[in-house]
Motif scaffolding. Sequence first.
Motif, mmCIF file in Angstrom:
data_model
loop_
_atom_site.group_PDB
_atom_site.id
_atom_site.type_symbol
_atom_site.label_atom_id
_atom_site.label_comp_id
_atom_site.label_asym_id
_atom_site.label_seq_id
_atom_site.Cartn_x
_atom_site.Cartn_y
_atom_site.Cartn_z
ATOM 1 N N ALA A 1 43.034 -22.273 21.398
ATOM 2 C CA ALA A 1 43.382 -21.132 20.538
ATOM 3 C C ALA A 1 42.739 -21.261 19.159
ATOM 4 C CB ALA A 1 44.895 -21.015 20.410
ATOM 5 N N ALA A 2 42.688 -22.471 18.627
ATOM 6 C CA ALA A 2 42.154 -22.651 17.275
ATOM 7 C C ALA A 2 40.630 -22.731 17.244
ATOM 8 C CB ALA A 2 42.745 -23.911 16.654
ATOM 9 N N LEU A 3 40.049 -23.442 18.193
ATOM 10 C CA LEU A 3 38.611 -23.719 18.114
ATOM 11 C C LEU A 3 37.734 -22.710 18.844
ATOM 12 C CD1 LEU A 3 38.768 -27.594 18.582
ATOM 13 C CD2 LEU A 3 38.631 -26.303 16.443
ATOM 14 N N TRP A 4 38.202 -22.172 19.968
ATOM 15 C CA TRP A 4 37.349 -21.296 20.757
ATOM 16 C C TRP A 4 37.794 -19.830 20.711
ATOM 17 C CZ3 TRP A 4 38.536 -26.226 22.777
ATOM 18 C CH2 TRP A 4 37.453 -27.106 22.744
ATOM 19 N N TRP A 5 39.088 -19.598 20.810
ATOM 20 C CA TRP A 5 39.573 -18.225 20.837
ATOM 21 C C TRP A 5 39.735 -17.651 19.430
ATOM 22 C CZ3 TRP A 5 44.085 -19.851 24.493
ATOM 23 C CH2 TRP A 5 43.555 -20.219 25.744
ATOM 24 N N HIS A 6 39.853 -18.532 18.423
ATOM 25 C CA HIS A 6 40.041 -18.143 17.023
ATOM 26 C C HIS A 6 41.275 -17.261 16.835
ATOM 27 C CE1 HIS A 6 36.182 -19.943 16.222
ATOM 28 N NE2 HIS A 6 35.632 -19.187 17.173
ATOM 29 N N LYS A 7 42.366 -17.634 17.499
ATOM 30 C CA LYS A 7 43.642 -16.916 17.393
ATOM 31 C C LYS A 7 44.636 -17.814 16.644
ATOM 32 C CE LYS A 7 42.398 -13.487 20.074
ATOM 33 N NZ LYS A 7 42.235 -12.146 19.621
ATOM 34 N N LYS A 8 44.777 -17.556 15.352
ATOM 35 C CA LYS A 8 45.622 -18.395 14.508
ATOM 36 C C LYS A 8 47.085 -18.381 14.953
ATOM 37 C CE LYS A 8 42.669 -17.671 10.540
ATOM 38 N NZ LYS A 8 42.551 -17.138 9.203
ATOM 39 N N GLY A 9 47.577 -17.212 15.285
ATOM 40 C CA GLY A 9 48.970 -17.089 15.706
ATOM 41 C C GLY A 9 49.264 -17.870 16.971
ATOM 42 N N LEU A 10 48.337 -17.788 17.925
ATOM 43 C CA LEU A 10 48.510 -18.552 19.168
ATOM 44 C C LEU A 10 48.456 -20.048 18.913
ATOM 45 C CD1 LEU A 10 46.526 -16.786 22.047
ATOM 46 C CD2 LEU A 10 48.974 -17.240 21.902
ATOM 47 N N ALA A 11 47.531 -20.472 18.058
ATOM 48 C CA ALA A 11 47.420 -21.897 17.740
ATOM 49 C C ALA A 11 48.730 -22.412 17.136
ATOM 50 C CB ALA A 11 46.253 -22.149 16.796
ATOM 51 N N LEU A 12 49.289 -21.636 16.226
ATOM 52 C CA LEU A 12 50.555 -22.024 15.603
ATOM 53 C C LEU A 12 51.685 -22.042 16.627
ATOM 54 C CD1 LEU A 12 51.634 -22.841 12.871
ATOM 55 C CD2 LEU A 12 52.122 -20.449 12.405
ATOM 56 N N LEU A 13 51.715 -21.034 17.496
ATOM 57 C CA LEU A 13 52.726 -20.981 18.556
ATOM 58 C C LEU A 13 52.624 -22.206 19.473
ATOM 59 C CD1 LEU A 13 54.951 -19.475 20.175
ATOM 60 C CD2 LEU A 13 53.079 -18.417 21.458
ATOM 61 N N PHE A 14 51.405 -22.568 19.867
ATOM 62 C CA PHE A 14 51.234 -23.715 20.750
ATOM 63 C C PHE A 14 51.594 -25.028 20.050
ATOM 64 C CE2 PHE A 14 48.127 -20.923 23.173
ATOM 65 C CZ PHE A 14 49.049 -20.655 24.184
ATOM 66 N N CYS A 15 51.385 -25.113 18.737
ATOM 67 C CA CYS A 15 51.815 -26.306 17.996
ATOM 68 C C CYS A 15 53.335 -26.426 18.004
ATOM 69 C CB CYS A 15 51.293 -26.271 16.565
ATOM 70 S SG CYS A 15 49.555 -26.669 16.429
ATOM 71 N N ILE A 16 54.000 -25.292 17.834
ATOM 72 C CA ILE A 16 55.466 -25.287 17.892
ATOM 73 C C ILE A 16 55.927 -25.686 19.292
ATOM 74 C CG2 ILE A 16 57.506 -23.791 17.793
ATOM 75 C CD1 ILE A 16 55.984 -22.230 15.545
ATOM 76 N N LEU A 17 55.265 -25.164 20.301
ATOM 77 C CA LEU A 17 55.601 -25.533 21.680
ATOM 78 C C LEU A 17 55.307 -27.008 21.967
ATOM 79 C CD1 LEU A 17 54.449 -22.337 23.600
ATOM 80 C CD2 LEU A 17 56.793 -23.074 23.097
ATOM 81 N N GLN A 18 54.266 -27.554 21.332
ATOM 82 C CA GLN A 18 53.999 -28.994 21.442
ATOM 83 C C GLN A 18 55.212 -29.778 20.956
ATOM 84 O OE1 GLN A 18 50.598 -30.924 19.625
ATOM 85 N NE2 GLN A 18 49.328 -29.136 20.037
#
Length: 149
Positions: free
Chosen positions: A114-131
Motif C-alpha cells: 500500500a505504501a510503496l507500490w499502490w501509493h495509498k496512504k490510508g490503506l498503509a495506515l489501516l494495515f499498520c493498525i491491523l499489524q
Amino acid sequence: MEKLRRVLSGQDDEEQGLTAQVLEASSLSYNTRLKWFVICFVCGIFFSVLGTGLLWLPGGIKLFAVFYTFGNLAALASTCFLMGPVKQLKKMFETTRLLATIIMLLCFILTLCAALWWHKKGLALLFCILQFLSMTWDAVIKCCSSLLS
C-alpha cells in the motif's frame, strides 16, 4: 545428535519446563540468547517508534510503513533467540494461532504494498493498525495457551 533427531522427527517433550526447553533450543548460551533477544526487541521498538515519528513528515507514509513493519518483524524475530527459529515457526503455525499468524504476515506484506507500490496512504495506515492488532491477538493467544497447558 539426539536433540536434532527429536526436533526433526517432531517429537517434543511437552513435560519439560520452559527453562529446559529454552536451553535445549539452541547451541548458544543462555546469556547470549538473552542478549540478542533484548537487542533485537529493542531495535524493533526503536524502528517502530522511529517510523511513527516519520509519519508526520511530508511524504513520510512510505518511511513510516517501512520502519514500522521492519520494527514489528524485528520484535517478532527476537523471540527466535529464546526458543529457536524452528520451534518459533512451529508454534506460530499451530491451529490455535494459525489465523492470527496469517493475518499478521498478510498485514506486513499489504502495508508495504500500500505504501510503496499502490501509493495509498490510508490503506498503509489501516494495515499498520491491523499489524498491531494481529500481533496483539497473537500474543494474547500465546499467553492464554501457555497458561492453559
